[in-house]
Enzyme design. Sequence first.
Site, PDB file in Angstrom:
ATOM      1  N   HIS A   1       0.876  -1.183   0.000  1.00  0.00           N
ATOM      2  CA  HIS A   1       0.000   0.000   0.000  1.00  0.00           C
ATOM      3  C   HIS A   1       0.913   1.232   0.000  1.00  0.00           C
ATOM      4  O   HIS A   1       2.030   1.172   0.540  1.00  0.00           O
ATOM      5  CB  HIS A   1      -0.835  -0.057   1.279  1.00  0.00           C
TER       6      HIS A   1
ATOM      7  N   GLN B   1      -4.579  -5.030   6.906  1.00  0.00           N
ATOM      8  CA  GLN B   1      -5.640  -5.888   6.372  1.00  0.00           C
ATOM      9  C   GLN B   1      -5.657  -7.259   7.052  1.00  0.00           C
ATOM     10  O   GLN B   1      -6.486  -8.103   6.700  1.00  0.00           O
ATOM     11  CB  GLN B   1      -5.466  -6.083   4.855  1.00  0.00           C
TER      12      GLN B   1
ATOM     13  N   ASP C   1       3.135  -4.653   7.865  1.00  0.00           N
ATOM     14  CA  ASP C   1       1.920  -3.852   7.758  1.00  0.00           C
ATOM     15  C   ASP C   1       0.732  -4.802   7.892  1.00  0.00           C
ATOM     16  O   ASP C   1       0.399  -5.538   6.967  1.00  0.00           O
ATOM     17  CB  ASP C   1       1.930  -3.143   6.396  1.00  0.00           C
TER      18      ASP C   1
ATOM     19  N   CYS D   1      -4.650   2.695  -3.750  1.00  0.00           N
ATOM     20  CA  CYS D   1      -3.431   3.168  -3.076  1.00  0.00           C
ATOM     21  C   CYS D   1      -2.289   2.178  -3.274  1.00  0.00           C
ATOM     22  O   CYS D   1      -1.520   1.900  -2.338  1.00  0.00           O
ATOM     23  CB  CYS D   1      -3.659   3.398  -1.583  1.00  0.00           C
TER      24      CYS D   1
ATOM     25  N   LYS E   1     -10.569  -0.358  10.298  1.00  0.00           N
ATOM     26  CA  LYS E   1     -10.842  -1.522   9.439  1.00  0.00           C
ATOM     27  C   LYS E   1     -11.273  -2.727  10.273  1.00  0.00           C
ATOM     28  O   LYS E   1     -11.548  -3.795   9.736  1.00  0.00           O
ATOM     29  CB  LYS E   1      -9.594  -1.876   8.617  1.00  0.00           C
TER      30      LYS E   1
END
Length: 417
Positions: A121, A203, A200, A366, A226
């Site tokens: 991202h 998600q 990261d 993104c 999220k």
Amino acid sequence: MNIQKIRNDFPILKRKINGKLLAYLDNAATSQKPKQVIDMLSHYYSKHNANVHRGIHTLSVEATEELELARKKVADFVGVSDPSEIVFVRNATEAINLVAYAWGRLNIEKGDEIVLTVAEHHSNFVVWQQLAMENGAVLKIVPIDENGEVDQEAFKEALTKKTKLVTFCHVSNVLGTINPVEKLVSIVKGQWSNVIILIDGAQAVPHVPVDIPRIGCDFYVFTGHKMLGPTGIGVLWGKREILEEMPPFLFGGEMISKVRLDNSTWNELPWKFEAGTPNIAGAIGLGAAVDYLSKIGMENVRAHEIELTEYAISRLSGIQDIRILGQKDSKKRGGVISFNVGNIHAHDVASILDSEGIAIRSGHHCAQPLMEFLGISSAARASSYVYNNFEEIDRLVEGVMKVKKTFKINSKHEIHV
Ligand SMILES: Cc1ncc(COP(=O)(O)O)c(C=O)c1O
């Protein structure tokens, strides 16, 4: 898992969009919020609102206790035993920037190498690109294979004695790929134990059970909105010894120990990194979101996602002219399904679906370097969560059929508008 019972907790799912019941399939962008989280925000502001860590009065003590309880809940949720390693920030983006400023600017020098994947991202790409440009470091970009998985051979080859930082996403926001994070960490640490690894998890934490210490990385970031939590609250986890060595990112109130006319000293972890009044309500709301997910059980959240993704991929693959990006095996991927319909622009797909009350995302997500790598400029993306059901997937499929009909697409990928 009783999906109808879960759906009843989300007031927004009763909304009609363009006369149709909302089918919210844009969860990779942000999730909806259950009434337990909404009520917690209202409860906090109605009963406990005060500034934290500074007042002696009852409300201030209560607000502080609630904030620190939320930190403990978040730590437990991702297997972290020491809550002071959990730094509250605004979002995943800020967490990555914090590491780049406070750790990266001190430790990454001219000629050093930063290894990352082409599937990042922008939050985990532009930050390192800019740091590399500033410090004269080299950005090494690892490709992915046809399934959207990190090319492990290329990954190994990218590592050298000049590597200072390796970073990759846990789950891709475009391809849904679940990266074998423990394996990737062991490849790096097995050869170069001093290399710092940042993952990261924006998600991942909302969708799969995550045990950060088991992964073996040095930094792990995620974002509250999220995972059923409010916007404006995110998390940086870092190993205590690394966080302790890092200077503060922002200066001001809360983050100090002593301030003299000629110098200052810093507060303990995690407050050294939480300058100014924090997003108290946001953190407490995130605590409520974590309670909600824990009650369902992350194993169940994941099992539901696998079922729904399998169904969606099998139904969507049955449509001629559709190209689904990435891995098709739902056990190896998350609930993010990016696709293109013939050569119809993704914004047109999203706009026709919106007319049917179905919310999906369209565009470059993104992740422009990944789009370029895949040779496309945009994609439509449907992404599910705990409250989505099979009926909504059926509506998505019918919506895509309507898109094809609207554009009179035939099987040779030709469009006759
Ligand atoms: C993989 C990934 N990383 C980072 C981010 C950034 O999250 P935030 O905008 O909350 O900082 C996102 C958001 O879409 C994401 O999908």
